[in-house]
Enzyme design. Sequence first.
Site, PDB file in Angstrom:
ATOM      1  N   PRO A  86      -6.692   6.168  13.641  1.00 48.66           N
ATOM      2  CA  PRO A  86      -6.602   6.447  12.200  1.00 48.66           C
ATOM      3  C   PRO A  86      -5.200   6.229  11.660  1.00 48.66           C
ATOM      4  O   PRO A  86      -4.213   6.695  12.244  1.00 48.66           O
ATOM      5  CB  PRO A  86      -7.024   7.914  12.102  1.00 48.66           C
ATOM      6  N   CYS A  87      -5.134   5.510  10.542  1.00 51.81           N
ATOM      7  CA  CYS A  87      -3.850   4.954  10.125  1.00 51.81           C
ATOM      8  C   CYS A  87      -3.406   5.388   8.741  1.00 51.81           C
ATOM      9  O   CYS A  87      -2.463   4.834   8.200  1.00 51.81           O
ATOM     10  CB  CYS A  87      -3.948   3.425  10.133  1.00 51.81           C
ATOM     11  N   GLN A  88      -4.050   6.394   8.131  1.00 48.47           N
ATOM     12  CA  GLN A  88      -3.683   6.742   6.757  1.00 48.47           C
ATOM     13  C   GLN A  88      -2.193   7.057   6.631  1.00 48.47           C
ATOM     14  O   GLN A  88      -1.560   6.698   5.646  1.00 48.47           O
ATOM     15  CB  GLN A  88      -4.501   7.945   6.264  1.00 48.47           C
TER      16      GLN A  88
END
Length: 440
Positions: A86-88
């Site tokens: 996850p890269c938010q």
Amino acid sequence: MTIKILDLFAGVGGLSLGFEMVKDSHGNPVFELYRAVEIDRYACQTLRKKHGDEKVIKGDITKYKISKRIVNECKGKVSVVVGGIPCQSFSLIGPRSGFGKNIEKFRKDKRDNLYEHFRGIVDEIDPNIIVIENVKGILSKKDSDGNKIIDKLIPDFEHLGYNFKNEKGEKWHLLNAADFGVPQKRERVILIGIKESWKNVAVPEVSPTHFNPFSSETEVSKAKGLLPYVSVYEAIGDLPRVSPKLTYTGIAEEKKEDIKKKNKRINCGTDKIEHDTNTFHKHLKRISESGQQFFEFVRPNGYRYIDHHITRSQQLSDIELFGFMKQGETAEAFRKRLPEIAKKLIKYDMASFKDKYRRQKAKEPSTTIFAHLEKDGNRFIHPRQRRTYTPREAARIQSFPDDFIFEGPISKKFRQIGNAVPPLMSYNIAKTIYFNLLKW
């Protein structure tokens, strides 16, 4: 016998899907998804629809019970572990790009350390190959001590015995999906780790198959046998014309009945329609070899239907705005060109959202599809119709095969599509791994 894959932070499995589409010289699949792990319930519904219940583990890998189950089910069976961590908090289009980058919670984000849980599972399972996908922002994001995340992440896996270096000595690949026939400009960082005790070799380079026909390197690229980029028109130009229904936003009470009647006459599409083969074959004749090869990937098996080709409802003011905008134009450029019309039709603060609206170009790849599509599609205005992308158009631009069905409400379909790794890009990564490391 197929090579088994564990897909962590799987989303709808775009990364592992590309692997599964690789075939050997006899036409048999090389890779097989063994388990997909995902926390989002709608993405899990989509995974189960595609793969069945047994292959899907719904849960949070930071929880001991879930990580233990993953290890118990996969140890000794899985040779490849992949994951789009996850890269938010790494994203250059989210909070980091605006005022949020000065807020403590965005400077120090617990999601920055999710890779440690990925690493823990890799340590237990001990696969031969790992593949990690992330946004470009991971190359610049720093932790609370000022250290680059990437400079912690790679050594952590090297300590487990994985080599990331290619022949040039580089440890990561910055790939643009458009360079692999995906009709979308989408830069992503790919890390490929090879267990040194399995094979002590350099990581193979993932070579582009396509080139930007508007660049100065056109002749050189053609000489190398590369094909020009796939355009938005080539990817979605065969789909039926549809129109958005009108919302009641900004409509006077006395006119709402008229809008209701008008909406009954508007064809906004349906969630499943029969595929018009005549229209499709005409489209194939009009497009380039690049586009034709793209359809070999997204329509490989004569699938009879088109799913999820249904428009969002739009405000009347937005539909009017879309009609005025030129292809490739953003809200900021439109405001400069037609300030009075922009003042009347644009309701957002353009100081913060200069590209709140963007009309895509028909003859070029789309801009990057992202999960914000869940909220609205205003950055993805159709080049030739006064509306935003449908879920199937977004899926095509992400290179999902047409027989891939997304579960959940339309907003959640958009979210799943926007979060995914383009399967065609993953397919090229998987082919590189297969032909260089696994083919006997």
